[in-house]
Design an enzyme around this catalytic site. Structure first.
Site, PDB file in Angstrom:
ATOM      1  N   THR B  40       0.721  -1.103  -0.301  1.00 33.88           N
ATOM      2  CA  THR B  40       0.093   0.009  -0.020  1.00 33.88           C
ATOM      3  C   THR B  40       1.109   1.310  -0.496  1.00 33.88           C
ATOM      4  O   THR B  40       0.472   1.946  -0.633  1.00 33.88           O
ATOM      5  CB  THR B  40      -1.269   0.596   1.239  1.00 33.88           C
ATOM      6  OG1 THR B  40      -2.117  -1.063   1.061  1.00 33.88           O
ATOM      7  CG2 THR B  40      -1.823   0.885   1.446  1.00 33.88           C
ATOM      8  N   HIS B  43       2.025   1.912  -3.359  1.00 27.13           N
ATOM      9  CA  HIS B  43       0.731   2.637  -4.062  1.00 27.13           C
ATOM     10  C   HIS B  43       0.810   4.123  -3.695  1.00 27.13           C
ATOM     11  O   HIS B  43       0.684   4.898  -4.408  1.00 27.13           O
ATOM     12  CB  HIS B  43      -0.548   1.975  -3.676  1.00 27.13           C
ATOM     13  CG  HIS B  43      -0.864   0.629  -4.151  1.00 27.13           C
ATOM     14  ND1 HIS B  43      -0.692   0.015  -6.348  1.00 27.13           N
ATOM     15  CD2 HIS B  43      -0.660  -0.579  -4.214  1.00 27.13           C
ATOM     16  CE1 HIS B  43      -0.975  -0.904  -5.722  1.00 27.13           C
ATOM     17  NE2 HIS B  43      -1.105  -1.756  -4.868  1.00 27.13           N
TER      18      HIS B  43
END
Lengths: 347, 347, 347, 347
Positions: B40, B43
């Site tokens: 994450t 990202h």
């Protein structure tokens, strides 16, 4: 063939020559290799109240066994799932399939169960007839172990029922053979802490060999206090009550954590006084009575535990006798010193 | 204090000097020791569509961490359950407690979740403020491991959810860090067979180190055929789908046994064509989407697995960097060669 | 005796004179009173790809029926649980009892199932042979209703599986006969809100008669938006996907609440593109494929619902024909206008 | 404000003028409209052993209530989920959120629970302070009913716990207010047969009005034999033990079917002698102790039952008094003739 028979009401059993059992179309005939001797067999030997109410002699005794398939009924053969030469064991509860328990996933509680070696002829014999649907192939489980999958299955049922074992704290109260198996099953199933208690130091040794993290001598230790201490004050998530004794019950309820579970397998011969308010209601406890094995979830899990070596029950097996020496076998069980006792039948 | 911040829309992050967070009455202030870097965070670094839609910069990044309690809000202090100096980690989902998921045991799916390092300031910083109810004491878990209990918890959730692991055959499809943790969790939880597959041989090595009985190289092996073979033709009881790829989905559905379960954690970036008749309906399959960790069953089981050594996640940790070297940390993750990457914050 | 037979590959069926079936020792012979015509029978009539791959003509068709026991095999008779003259129906899946699904409570997914009217001779005939263990006494359920307990059971399985119905919001997507039964089952089981959707207003009328609180015309209404509105923005706790259509799947996933469940019974003939990230993983959804009926939980609950009148399936029955008029029966089903169609066999 | 207070150790309560409670940042202040009087309040009035061990006077009594939000702490307000003017009730167990029961889905068993009206000031007062997370909006439930959702919730917990109610046979043993609510809950939840027993014919009348299919007068009927007869010889799938009496326990265990369940809510003041072998182990019974309400599954199901009219508790409400007439309220409860008694506070 040879069979160990309760010939008539009264103490003892005899080895007799009896006819090889005939089989129905969906049955198989199994040559018995090994058989396990169970506390139930002791009750039958002694002809206690339970036995004299339930058995109708003459009956061949024995409900734990492994063997080789010798013959199949024509429908069992047509199915093609079992064949002559297969090494097998079997679930000894032969059930009706029609009652509410049978039809709601509780076949082990069938209202018309007929148990081999109790309600029909059993496994202490050269041959036994079994319905094909009760037969379990051993695959890679050795036949000496296959012979005791019935009591190991009791332990699997007790440990796995109704709660998640992985990461849990399990307290096994009572280290007879099934209690010792339960210790091993709890370890195999990923329990984080397994505590075992008994009055008998030999049995605690076996429990330790089966993987107990801690063993408590109930003669000298405050069992409940020790369980609390070992569980950081919480109590056990699951208590396996294997003693069947009111003192064990009291310890079980007190040692279980708030919101925990007590699975009860030990069969008491007396009643127990229970403080339901304190011990069950305010604690949100669940009590569950264990009979037999789940048919057949228990067997599937058990076979995998045994095949992979996650569970090695051999430390529990303390004695082996040829079938003819049943009296000695019964003797060592009665003594309370034995772990599991195996009969060598035609192995 | 120092904090790793996404200062404004766009690629990258910067180390900045920001004020120490203030805490509410039921919060605690934690000095961060270690933090884990997650996919994450990649990202967010890359500022992809998901990140640009969700984050409102400036925000401090980081949701996996361990630390020491430095200060408590007065209500948290009054509770007396946490104190200054406690080594802790925390569940990073801060939930409303009022929505249907929150009120029916699915707090991890709270309709108003605010995730640290995403929706509010996170853990790549000298200090973080957390609600006391989200904080978990480490007890005997070392802080380096405590820092990655968030992703280990994802693995625990994926492996334990909705089926009985003990004695089961588990197939972990995709061996990124969470997949590798899942291998270890399945072993800890008593699975009888754990198979892992990936395209990357380094990751398969880690999976093996975590206890996989068999590893399948998806580049060269027929994964589905091999799972069937290893499970005696049955297929896996549980498939943990960690790849998030349509090819992985197809393999997962095909490799699961009739009546089995596929727990899906890998987040796909595309749609998948599914033959529901063949793969789900006629097979009686259950599919389940895994988000976060069960609050807090997952944490309880995980802490016990870690404390006892049933689960040792260290083989998965391949890199450590000081917080300032975040770019390198992101780089090794992007590379696909890393297992788990840890930031040393104030440790 | 008369039997409705698929005589050879190709379209259609014929009424033929065939021998009365012989029965095995654990079977019963049943004189058929009523039989239900199912979508599956339409596939067989039409001889579509599925049918031509699976059936081996000549075979007597029909798997939903009720009747009277005429004769018992000697072992079935010895059991004493069924007797000549009993009004009965039967589970049409004849299972092996040995495979993993059979032995872990998923007999409806038996890997060797033989279905009557598909894999062996069926119920569109004066007589059918059934294993005694598959037979269910009707007790007080009228034989016309007994004849359709197979599809009602599909609905019971779909509604009750894997979640607690009492107090729940259920959305039935697709109002063919099983969908309409599902509406009634959800009401009987204590759902607080039952919503039904279809493209066909006649079917929505039947759903209303079965107790739907709200019916949605999928031609003119935004089904997902309406479900959300009716559930105070949450979505349905359970979606019963009965359409088997990709559009239905998309609506099902979108209409389910976060943490909810989609039980899928409608059999699609094409694949469906699924956004697993959005629809399953981030929502924590569970999908489950429904095959057959749970053996025999489903039957027990169903019989009680029917006996007490909690469930009255009669509004769904729109047509009755004598067995000879099978072509008309198939015709009204093909038309899409029929609810449930019943054949009067020897009633 | 006015408050009904136990001012000091000893019998009785007094209406007093006390300060309006202050609220913390995550609390709300509620103006009380109605309040329910519970058996627990009788124990407190009488100052029995339990009460004198637990309560620390002075304390405002009362734990069942509904009201209107008057004020919110700043964090509760910031959440935006509750607002001034909302009609609400509340879960009266204020829990720690950190102990094992709290963190494994058993918050109702919190090891540090503080109960309003027992461990902290309660609801028999013009105002009460509650943590926002304990507050439940009434939505469309009328405030008179909202005031008794605490005991209705006990009934929901007892009926729904651990088994599937739809299609089941439920026996409610003991028809005090919670027993009578349990009858209605079982009907709402789709039970096929609900049997109720009591010694008091007035209570049996209320049970009948709540939907009992059969009521048994325990003074004149053989309760166990009648339950067996009404369940076709099987016994009840679920027994709700609401009597808290050893005679009730014995009947409960005997009336439950093999493989059934006894959920125990009635709090005994003595111990009970239990034959675990006969009643629990050989029957495969599950016993479960009911404390409080599941937080918050119970509330969600209950609110839906009440909102839809599936459950109408009004037949149980037999008396209403203004708060000042507490002595009369206590009197009718002590009498054993009352159903549920409601206090009108500021309504």
């Amino acid at each position: 063939m040879r069979a160990l028979v309760k010939p008539a009401p009264g103490v003892g059993m005899v080895v007799r020559d009896v006819p090889v059992p005939t089989i129905g179309s969906q049955d198989v005939l199994i040559r018995v290799l090994y058989a396990g001797v169970c506390g139930t067999d002791l009750h039958i030997w002694e002809w206690d109240r339970w036995a004299s109410n339930r058995l109708k002699p003459p009956v061949t005794i024995g409900h734990e066994f492994s063997g080789v398939i010798e013959k199949l009924g024509h429908e069992a053969e047509a199915e093609g799932l079992l064949k002559v030469g297969d090494l097998v064991t079997a679930e000894g509860h032969i059930i009706c399939g029609h009652c509410i328990p049978c039809r709601t996933g509780n076949g082990h509680l069938c209202m018309r169960t007929r148990i081999i070696g109790v309600d029909r002829d059993g496994a202490f014999a050269d041959y036994i007839a079994m319905p094909a649907s009760n037969v379990m192939k051993l695959d890679d489980v050795p036949p000496e172990i296959g012979a005791i999958m019935d009591p190991i299955g009791n332990a699997v049922h007790t440990v796995l029922e109704g709660h998640d074992v992985p990461g849990s704290n399990v307290f096994v109260l009572g280290c007879g053979p099934i209690g010792c198996f339960a210790v091993g099953v709890a370890r195999a199933a990923g329990a984080s802490l397994v505590i075992a208690s008994d009055l008998n130091p030999n049995r605690l040794e076996i429990a330790k060999a089966m993987g107990a993290h801690a063993t408590l001598d109930a003669r000298s230790e405050d069992v409940v206090a020790r369980v609390r201490e070992l569980t950081r004050g919480n109590g056990a998530d699951l208590v396996c009550e294997m003693s069947g004794h009111p003192v064990g019950h009291a310890q079980a309820f007190a040692a279980a954590r708030v919101g925990g579970r007590v699975n009860m397998l030990g069969t008491p011969s007396t009643t127990t006084e229970v403080d339901f308010a304190r011990d069950v209601i305010f604690k949100g406890l669940t009590l569950y009575g264990v009979t037999g094995r789940r048919m057949y979830h228990t067997w599937i899990a058990m076979k995998r535990f045994l095949r992979t070596g996650q569970l090695d029950p051999r430390p529990v097996v303390t004695h082996r006798f040829p079938m003819e020496r049943i009296e000695e076998a019964i003797g060592v069980i009665k003594d309370g010193q034995a772990g599991k006792v195996i009969l060598e039948v035609s192995a």
